[in-house]
Design a protein around this motif. Structure first.
Motif, PDB file in Angstrom:
ATOM      1  N   PHE A 197      20.427  31.883 128.208  1.00 49.61           N
ATOM      2  CA  PHE A 197      19.914  32.958 127.366  1.00 49.61           C
ATOM      3  C   PHE A 197      19.056  32.380 126.243  1.00 49.61           C
ATOM      4  N   PRO A 198      17.887  32.988 125.975  1.00 50.07           N
ATOM      5  CA  PRO A 198      17.059  32.491 124.879  1.00 50.07           C
ATOM      6  C   PRO A 198      17.367  33.188 123.549  1.00 50.07           C
ATOM      7  N   GLY A 199      17.159  32.451 122.456  1.00 51.11           N
ATOM      8  CA  GLY A 199      17.127  32.973 121.087  1.00 51.11           C
ATOM      9  C   GLY A 199      18.081  34.090 120.733  1.00 51.11           C
ATOM     10  N   ALA A 200      17.512  35.268 120.467  1.00 46.63           N
ATOM     11  CA  ALA A 200      18.291  36.395 119.962  1.00 46.63           C
ATOM     12  C   ALA A 200      19.362  36.837 120.967  1.00 46.63           C
ATOM     13  N   GLN A 201      19.012  36.758 122.268  1.00 49.88           N
ATOM     14  CA  GLN A 201      19.998  37.152 123.284  1.00 49.88           C
ATOM     15  C   GLN A 201      21.150  36.144 123.331  1.00 49.88           C
ATOM     16  N   ILE A 204      23.555  36.964 120.615  1.00 50.26           N
ATOM     17  CA  ILE A 204      24.450  38.096 120.895  1.00 50.26           C
ATOM     18  C   ILE A 204      25.578  37.668 121.846  1.00 50.26           C
ATOM     19  N   ALA A 267      17.886  38.786 113.398  1.00 55.06           N
ATOM     20  CA  ALA A 267      16.882  39.369 114.281  1.00 55.06           C
ATOM     21  C   ALA A 267      17.485  39.905 115.577  1.00 55.06           C
ATOM     22  N   PRO A 269      18.956  43.785 117.381  1.00 54.74           N
ATOM     23  CA  PRO A 269      18.774  45.223 117.149  1.00 54.74           C
ATOM     24  C   PRO A 269      19.815  45.799 116.186  1.00 54.74           C
ATOM     25  N   TRP A 271      21.144  48.745 116.163  1.00 57.47           N
ATOM     26  CA  TRP A 271      22.235  49.522 116.779  1.00 57.47           C
ATOM     27  C   TRP A 271      23.377  48.603 117.212  1.00 57.47           C
ATOM     28  N   VAL A 272      23.015  47.380 117.604  1.00 57.59           N
ATOM     29  CA  VAL A 272      24.064  46.438 118.020  1.00 57.59           C
ATOM     30  C   VAL A 272      24.904  46.052 116.793  1.00 57.59           C
TER      31      VAL A 272
ATOM     32  N   PRO B  35      22.997  45.358 127.837  1.00 60.96           N
ATOM     33  CA  PRO B  35      21.667  45.914 127.551  1.00 60.96           C
ATOM     34  C   PRO B  35      20.825  44.978 126.677  1.00 60.96           C
ATOM     35  N   SER B  36      21.479  44.232 125.790  1.00 63.89           N
ATOM     36  CA  SER B  36      20.730  43.310 124.940  1.00 63.89           C
ATOM     37  C   SER B  36      20.145  42.173 125.773  1.00 63.89           C
ATOM     38  N   VAL B  37      20.918  41.721 126.763  1.00 66.50           N
ATOM     39  CA  VAL B  37      20.432  40.636 127.612  1.00 66.50           C
ATOM     40  C   VAL B  37      19.249  41.122 128.464  1.00 66.50           C
ATOM     41  N   TRP B  38      19.223  42.422 128.771  1.00 71.30           N
ATOM     42  CA  TRP B  38      18.113  42.981 129.552  1.00 71.30           C
ATOM     43  C   TRP B  38      16.948  43.447 128.681  1.00 71.30           C
ATOM     44  N   ASP B  39      17.145  43.443 127.360  1.00 76.46           N
ATOM     45  CA  ASP B  39      16.126  43.959 126.441  1.00 76.46           C
ATOM     46  C   ASP B  39      15.027  42.899 126.259  1.00 76.46           C
ATOM     47  N   ASP B  40      13.893  43.088 126.965  1.00 81.34           N
ATOM     48  CA  ASP B  40      12.835  42.077 126.927  1.00 81.34           C
ATOM     49  C   ASP B  40      12.222  41.897 125.549  1.00 81.34           C
ATOM     50  N   LEU B  42      13.637  41.299 123.022  1.00 76.92           N
ATOM     51  CA  LEU B  42      14.368  40.244 122.315  1.00 76.92           C
ATOM     52  C   LEU B  42      14.005  38.858 122.818  1.00 76.92           C
ATOM     53  N   SER B  43      13.357  38.794 123.994  1.00 76.44           N
ATOM     54  CA  SER B  43      13.073  37.478 124.566  1.00 76.44           C
ATOM     55  C   SER B  43      11.574  37.237 124.768  1.00 76.44           C
ATOM     56  N   ALA B  92      12.871  38.330 116.051  1.00 80.29           N
ATOM     57  CA  ALA B  92      13.416  37.908 117.348  1.00 80.29           C
ATOM     58  C   ALA B  92      12.411  37.095 118.164  1.00 80.29           C
ATOM     59  N   ALA B  96      12.090  32.838 121.126  1.00 80.33           N
ATOM     60  CA  ALA B  96      12.058  33.006 122.583  1.00 80.33           C
ATOM     61  C   ALA B  96      12.213  31.679 123.327  1.00 80.33           C
TER      62      ALA B  96
END
Lengths: 487, 211
Positions: A197-201, A204, A267, A269, A271-272, B35-40, B42-43, B92, B96
């Motif tokens: 997973f990169p960065g912000a993801q 999380i 950085a 979301p 809502w999270v 959903p966050s992992v799928w949220d482009d 963010l990447s 964010a 990346a």
């Protein structure tokens, strides 16, 4: 029933493995806390880094957290779960050879893992620093642990599965899920991999892991310990079994959402983050329900506190559990988090849980357990009482100094002058931390001395004897008749 | 059936208990993390964000090896005092190419997200070998061994290819010339290159308004 199965069912409990896990847990506690004390000293006297890679703060601190979490904490959890699952199931441990494999694999992973961290193998994610070869080894060992634990439950002779086993079970299942997902990475070399997973993801996913490692390892697992050893020591039944059921499912459901409160104003979301706040506040309910259930369970046995050092530790642990699980949700509120995030307050909060709750309940459990494993009374009650006061003083001094340090830190950092410029340089604020760091070092030393006293005391209790053999009770009726074949 | 009646089935069946825990504990992750992992958004890298050049990547990996993120965050929050102290708050899209992320959870030392260009290379060189020589009150450990070790450990191309597999757009040219780019450089050179590259993202309020 064949003679063979009859022999199996009446075979004595496999308790030598409990002794082995307990002994290793204590060794890791002393080494891990020593690493913590040394790291604390490095913050007071940076010369103690000596310009040596393996002795530098970054590596020592990583070794400290891994040794106390996975060496001290997990060894205690596996050992006590093996002890209690046999007694709540009235059956010998399933596949003892596999259980012993788990023991050797886990201890080897801690030895080599600590060595690898000091050598600079580091995945870079907090509390999941071990590199991919260890991640795979740990996963295999953990699955074997699951087979032994649930295998024992599946063979139980008592129809209901006792509550402590649900908590230990949630530890096993959820930690497996968190560990596997968070450590997904592509290896480049033997000692280096890159996160999937990169960065912000990645952030999380990491704090979903990080927060729930606290949730299911340091809370769920140790609540399993509480639900077996507290009623045993207090010689009282659980105050409300119904409350324990409700609190259990609420705990399993709500903990998992709270991770993003480690990432407020970052950085990711909004809502999270907001969901993280709401669920962190919800979490107060199951946490305090369990705490109240525990306190009420002791409420008919207060007089035992005068004579039983083990129970004293466990009751104190409950108090700190209540404190830490109140403080946590408060720190999850964004406007409070502005003040606590990135500061020593976080360190104070972690240690009010780790020292006050996890270590205390483990100490209490060991004081109860070791005399029973040895088949003779504790070597010295006086020494245990001394340990109690050292541990309590150390914990209080630790969290009070870090609260004061953390609040000063954020107030000074966020302070602006009349022209809107920052009032204090970073170095100014860092300098203001010096007295608190010294107090914290002192606190750590007190706590460590107490732990060493316990080690001596328990060693003397066990010196020259072997683990006592205990057979499951033979009851007149087969109490699983109604459910045979359903599990 | 009463609540406890329903529960009786679960608490008497090992399989039901295991699956019950698994399902109940998964809900939060499915609704919030997946959903966050799928949220482009963010990447997706921000406009001027590029993969770390080989020397900076080596520096970053040393930063991870030494657990620098234990004491240094890389995350400027959108708070007035913090922006004044460190510079633009974090977005964010800047991260990346960060595997793993290095936002940290504690500031024993200052945030480093915008440290690039704030000090000279010479300052960093002295500071890494003997922090107290330039900041007398500093409690940072010294890192003298970085100056003694070669930046090229012989695996730079493997590292770059691994990252390319994960989607970082390294060209064949960059990968082929990577050992040459590290030629004669020490770990300290790599660390300084990484630190000086931090904060390169210069997105101001205008850039942010597009989102």
């Amino acid at each position: 029933m064949t003679i063979q199965t009859k022999a199996r069912l009446t075979a004595p409990y496999e308790d030598r493995i409990v002794t082995a896990f307990t002994a290793c847990s204590i060794v890791w506690a002393i080494l891990g806390m020593t690493a913590g004390v040394y790291a604390a000293a490095e913050l007071v006297w940076p010369q103690l880094n000596f310009g040596l890679p393996w002795l530098s703060f970054g590596r020592i601190r990583t070794a400290h957290t891994n040794l106390v979490l996975f060496g001290f904490g997990v060894s205690a959890l596996i050992g006590t779960s093996f002890y209690s699952v046999q007694r709540t199931s009235h059956v010998r441990l399933f596949a003892p050879w596999l259980a012993w494999s788990v023991f050797y694999a886990w201890q080897l992973a801690i030895v080599l893992g600590a060595w690898s961290l000091l050598a600079g193998w580091n995945g870079g994610k907090e509390y999941a620093e071990l590199e991919w070869p260890f991640d795979i080894a740990i996963t295999v060992a953990w699955l074997a642990y699951a087979v032994v634990f649930f295998g024992t439950i599946a063979r139980r002779k008592i129809a209901p599965i006792y509550i402590s086993n649900w908590f230990y079970g949630s530890l096993i299942i959820v930690v497996a899920m968190l560990h596997v997902v968070n450590n997904l990475a592509l290896p480049a070399t033997l000692g280096k991999s890159y996160s999937l997973f990169p960065g912000a993801q990645d952030a999380i996913v990491q704090w979903w892991y990080g927060h729930n490692a606290v949730g299911f390892l340091l809370t769920g697992g140790f609540l399993g310990m509480l639900y077996y050893f507290l009623p045993k020591q207090a010689e009282q039944p659980i105050w409300s079994y119904r409350l324990s059921i409700v609190a259990f499912w609420a705990f399993v459901y709500s903990y998992i959402w709270a991770g993003p409160h480690h990432l407020h104003y970052t950085a990711i979301p909004e809502w999270v983050q907001s969901l993280g706040v709401v669920m962190s506040l919800v979490l107060l309910a199951p946490s305090w329900a369990t705490m109240i259930n525990g306190v009420m369970t002791v409420s008919n046995a207060w007089q035992k506190l005068r004579t039983d050092p083990a129970l004293k530790f466990i009751v104190l642990a409950l108090v700190f559990y209540g404190l830490a699980t109140f403080e946590g949700p408060m720190m999850a509120i964004r406007s409070v988090n502005v003040m606590s995030h990135f500061t020593e307050w976080t360190i104070g909060h972690v240690h009010s849980g780790a020292l006050g709750w996890n270590a205390m309940i483990t100490f209490g459990t060991f004081y109860f357990l070791v005399p029973r494993l040895a088949g003779r009374p504790l070597h010295s009650v006086q020494l245990a009482n001394m340990h109690f006061w050292l541990a309590l003083t150390g914990t209080l001094l630790y969290i009070l100094s870090m609260w004061a340090a953390g609040l000063s830190q954020s107030l000074l950092w966020l302070s602006l002058d009349d022209l809107g410029a920052v009032r204090y340089s970073f170095v100014d604020v860092m300098r203001a931390m010096a007295p608190y760091y010294l107090l914290r070092l002192l606190a750590g030393i007190l706590f460590l001395i107490g732990t060493v006293l316990m080690a001596v005391n328990l060693l003397r209790t066990f010196a020259g004897v072997r683990t006592v053999e205990v057979a499951p009770p033979i009851l007149a009726t087969t109490h699983r008749e109604a459910t045979v074949g359903t599990s | 059936m009463s609540f406890l009646g329903v529960h009786k089935a679960i608490e008497r069946n090992t399989g039901l208990l295991i699956f019950g825990i698994l399902i109940v504990a998964s809900i939060g992750g499915l609704v919030q993390v997946l959903p966050s992992v799928w949220d482009d958004s963010l990447s997706t890298p921000a406009a001027n964000v590029v993969p770390y050049p080989p020397l900076e990547l080596v520096g970053r990996d040393i930063y991870i090896r030494e657990s620098c993120s234990t004491c240094h965050s890389q995350q400027v929050r959108p708070l007035l005092a913090e922006v004044k102290r460190y510079g633009e708050y974090a977005r964010a899209g800047e991260f990346a190419y960060d595997r793993p992320f290095l936002w940290g959870s504690k500031r024993t030392g200052p945030d480093l997200l915008r440290v690039g260009g704030k000090y000279t290379d010479a300052w960093h060189r002295i500071h890494m070998i003997d922090p107290q020589a330039v900041v007398p009150a500093s409690i940072m450990p010294p890192y003298p061994w970085l100056a003694e070790r070669q930046a090229d450990a012989g695996d730079i191309q493997t590292r770059l290819r691994t990252l390319r597999t994960l989607g970082h757009p390294y060209s064949d040219e960059v990968i082929d010339s990577a050992p040459a780019a590290l030629e004669g450089k020490t770990e300290l050179d790599a660390m300084i290159a990484y630190l000086q590259g931090l904060g390169r993202f210069a997105g101001g309020p205008d850039e942010h308004a597009e989102h």
